[in-house]
Design a protein around this motif. Sequence first.
Motif, short mmCIF file in Angstrom:
data_model
loop_
_atom_site.label_atom_id
_atom_site.label_comp_id
_atom_site.label_asym_id
_atom_site.label_seq_id
_atom_site.Cartn_x
_atom_site.Cartn_y
_atom_site.Cartn_z
N HIS A 196 0.79 -1.10 -0.03
CA HIS A 196 0.07 0.07 0.03
C HIS A 196 0.81 1.30 0.01
CE1 HIS A 196 -4.24 -0.91 0.43
NE2 HIS A 196 -3.80 -2.15 0.67
N ARG A 197 2.00 1.05 0.25
CA ARG A 197 2.67 2.29 0.44
C ARG A 197 3.91 2.57 -0.32
NH1 ARG A 197 2.17 3.95 6.07
NH2 ARG A 197 -0.15 3.55 6.39
N ILE A 198 4.46 1.75 -1.23
CA ILE A 198 5.57 1.95 -2.05
C ILE A 198 4.64 1.66 -3.66
CG2 ILE A 198 7.75 1.02 -2.77
CD1 ILE A 198 7.63 2.21 -0.05
N ASN A 199 5.43 2.55 -4.46
CA ASN A 199 4.82 2.53 -5.92
C ASN A 199 4.89 1.03 -6.71
OD1 ASN A 199 3.46 4.60 -7.22
ND2 ASN A 199 5.28 5.92 -7.39
N PHE A 200 6.02 0.63 -6.39
CA PHE A 200 6.43 -0.69 -7.12
C PHE A 200 5.38 -1.67 -6.73
CE2 PHE A 200 8.84 -4.56 -7.79
CZ PHE A 200 8.89 -4.71 -8.96
N PHE A 201 5.42 -1.74 -5.43
CA PHE A 201 4.65 -3.01 -4.65
C PHE A 201 3.18 -2.91 -4.68
CE2 PHE A 201 8.87 -3.04 -2.78
CZ PHE A 201 9.22 -4.35 -2.98
N TRP A 202 2.72 -1.58 -4.92
CA TRP A 202 1.23 -1.28 -5.18
C TRP A 202 0.87 -2.02 -6.48
CZ3 TRP A 202 -3.18 -0.84 -3.22
CH2 TRP A 202 -4.23 -0.21 -3.83
N ASN A 203 1.70 -2.46 -7.52
CA ASN A 203 1.10 -2.95 -8.69
C ASN A 203 0.85 -4.40 -8.50
OD1 ASN A 203 0.99 -2.71 -11.83
ND2 ASN A 203 2.24 -4.77 -11.36
N GLN A 204 1.38 -5.09 -7.47
CA GLN A 204 0.86 -6.37 -7.33
C GLN A 204 -0.17 -6.54 -6.40
OE1 GLN A 204 4.22 -8.20 -4.92
NE2 GLN A 204 3.73 -7.12 -3.09
N HIS A 205 -0.87 -5.51 -5.96
CA HIS A 205 -2.03 -5.47 -5.07
C HIS A 205 -3.26 -4.93 -5.45
CE1 HIS A 205 -3.87 -6.01 -1.39
NE2 HIS A 205 -4.07 -4.94 -0.87
N VAL A 206 -3.03 -3.90 -6.50
CA VAL A 206 -4.16 -2.98 -7.02
C VAL A 206 -5.09 -3.88 -7.67
CG1 VAL A 206 -2.93 -2.83 -9.29
CG2 VAL A 206 -4.70 -0.85 -8.56
N ILE A 207 -5.05 -5.11 -8.25
CA ILE A 207 -6.14 -5.99 -8.66
C ILE A 207 -7.05 -6.16 -7.63
CG2 ILE A 207 -4.63 -7.84 -8.32
CD1 ILE A 207 -7.32 -7.59 -11.24
N HIS A 208 -6.62 -6.36 -6.35
CA HIS A 208 -7.54 -6.87 -5.28
C HIS A 208 -8.43 -5.80 -4.96
CE1 HIS A 208 -9.05 -9.24 -2.04
NE2 HIS A 208 -8.28 -8.16 -1.15
N HIS A 209 -8.13 -4.47 -5.04
CA HIS A 209 -8.71 -3.35 -4.76
C HIS A 209 -9.54 -2.85 -6.13
CE1 HIS A 209 -7.39 -2.44 -0.61
NE2 HIS A 209 -6.64 -3.12 -0.84
N SER A 210 -9.11 -3.35 -7.06
CA SER A 210 -9.87 -2.59 -8.44
C SER A 210 -11.31 -2.69 -8.51
CB SER A 210 -9.13 -3.35 -9.52
OG SER A 210 -9.51 -4.56 -9.57
N SER A 211 -12.04 -3.75 -7.84
CA SER A 211 -13.43 -3.85 -7.96
C SER A 211 -14.18 -2.58 -7.42
CB SER A 211 -14.07 -5.22 -7.15
OG SER A 211 -15.41 -5.21 -7.20
N GLU A 212 -15.42 -1.96 -7.88
CA GLU A 212 -15.85 -1.10 -7.15
C GLU A 212 -17.25 -1.62 -6.51
OE1 GLU A 212 -14.79 2.35 -10.54
OE2 GLU A 212 -16.60 1.26 -10.95
N GLU A 213 -17.27 -2.75 -6.35
CA GLU A 213 -18.21 -3.50 -5.41
C GLU A 213 -17.40 -4.13 -4.42
OE1 GLU A 213 -21.20 -3.03 -6.46
OE2 GLU A 213 -20.94 -2.16 -8.19
N PHE A 214 -18.11 -4.39 -3.20
CA PHE A 214 -17.19 -5.38 -2.06
C PHE A 214 -18.24 -6.61 -1.90
CE2 PHE A 214 -16.25 -6.16 2.46
CZ PHE A 214 -14.95 -6.13 2.35
N ASN A 215 -17.65 -7.70 -2.17
CA ASN A 215 -18.37 -8.89 -1.89
C ASN A 215 -17.40 -10.02 -1.91
OD1 ASN A 215 -17.74 -9.46 -4.68
ND2 ASN A 215 -19.64 -7.91 -5.24
N LEU A 216 -17.71 -11.29 -1.67
CA LEU A 216 -17.10 -12.40 -1.66
C LEU A 216 -16.01 -12.67 -2.98
CD1 LEU A 216 -19.12 -15.04 0.42
CD2 LEU A 216 -17.29 -13.56 1.26
N ALA A 217 -16.84 -12.24 -4.04
CA ALA A 217 -15.98 -12.53 -5.33
C ALA A 217 -14.96 -11.60 -5.32
CB ALA A 217 -16.90 -12.13 -6.18
N CYS A 218 -14.89 -10.48 -4.86
CA CYS A 218 -13.65 -9.40 -5.23
C CYS A 218 -12.45 -9.98 -4.17
CB CYS A 218 -14.18 -7.88 -4.69
SG CYS A 218 -13.90 -7.50 -2.93
#
Length: 422
Positions: free
Chosen positions: A102-124
Motif C-alpha cells: 500500500h505504501r510503495i509505488n512498485f509494490f502497489w502494482n501487485q496488489h491493485v487488482i485486489h482493490h480494483s472492484s468498485e463493489e465489495f463482496n466475496l467475489a472481489c
Amino acid sequence: METYATALLYAIPFFVGLVVVEILYGHFIKRQMHNVMDTVSSLSSGLTNIVKDSLGLGVIIVTYPFLLEHLALVEIKETWLVWTVAFLALDFAGYWNHRLSHRINFFWNQHVIHHSSEEFNLACALRQSISNLLGYFPLLLIPAALLGVPHKVIAILAPIHLFAQFWYHTQHIGKMGWLEYIIITPSQHRVHHAINPEYIDKNLGQIFSFWDRMFGTFQEELDDVPPQYGVLKPANTWNPIHINFQHIWRLIQDAWRTNSYRDKFRIWFMPTGWRPNDVKEKYPVAIIQDVYNFKKYRTEASLALKGYAIFQLLATTTLMMFMFYNYSNIGFNGLLWFGAYVFVGIYGYTTLMDRTSYAVWIEVFRGIAGLVLILLTGDWFGLNAYLGFGSYIMALYFTVTIFGGIYFSFQEKDVAIDGVKL
C-alpha cells in the motif's frame, strides 16, 4: 505443485459455492451486492492467479528453507507452540507485506487488482495478482526462521492463512462486538477497501487486528462515513490481465518521460501514487475527487451477453479443474500450453465484456487454434481418456466461442438495451 493443484480441486468449488450463496442471499433477502460483469471479472481474476501459482511462474529471491538452515538460533520443541508461533509469524509477515504493497509505488502494482472492484463482496476477495512475479515474502519470515519454525509447518499453514482471509469480504455482516479487538472482521475490511479519505490505507491486518492497533493503522468503520469502494485511479475495464499491469505501465511511462534522472530511479520506491512534477503536469491522470459522486465503470450489456460471460467463466473454470485433475499426466510443457490457453480465453471474453473492437479477433483466434489442436492430436490434453467424446465437446465449445465473438462484436452491436444502443 501437484499437491497444490489437488488442494485447489476442493478449494475452488467451496469458494465459488460461497459466492453463489452470497448472491442468492443478496437477491432474496438483502440488497444485492453483485453486478454480473464485475463478479465475472473478479472470479476470472482468481482463475488467472490460480493458474499462475499452480505453474510456479515467478522468481523466488530466497526460499524459507534456506533462511531456516542459515538463521535458526533455537528450535521450538512443544508442538502447540510451534504452530502458534508459525501462525503469528505468518500473520505478522502478512501485515508488513500488505503495508508495503500500500505504501510503495512498485509494490502497489501487485496488489491493485485486489482493490480494483468498485463493489465489495466475496467475489472481489478472489481478485488476486498475477503480477507478483518476484517472490520476496520469505524475507518477511526471518523471525520464524530465527525461532526455528520448520518449513513444513509454514507450508501447511500458509494456504490456511490465505483462505481464512476470504470470509470477511462481505457487506452482509455488521460489527462483531469484542471480536473486533482480536480478528479482522467484515466491518474492518470494508474500511480497508474504501477510498474515503478517512479510510485510505487503514486496517492492513490479515487475520489479527492487533497489528493495526500496535502500528497505528487501525480505523473503525464510522456510521456517518459509508465506505465507497474501488481505487482512486479507476481501472475502467473488466479485463483482469489489463488491471494487473496498468499501474506498472504508468510507472514505466512516467520513468521514461521525466527529464529528471533522479526521478527515473526513485519513482519505483516513492509512496504509492507519487509522480514526477514535470510528468504530472504534462500527462495528467484522472483521479476520483468526490468519492460519493463518481461514476462506476459499466458497459452496456444485454441479458444474452451477461449469460455468455457467465457461460465462458463456467467453461473456463471447468477446463481449469480438469487441468488440475489431470495435472501429472499432462506434463509440464502441456501445462504451460494449457495455462496459456486459459489466459488467452480470459483475456478474450473479458475484452468482449468491455465491448472492445479487437475482442472478436482474440475470440476467433483462440477458437480456431483450439479446433486445430483437436484436429492434429485427436484429443484435448488427454480428455478422451476420461470422456470418450470429450474432444467433440471441446470442438463444440470452440465453435460457440468463434460465433459468440462474432455475434456480440457485430450483430448485437446495434441492439438497443433500455433505449440505449450498444
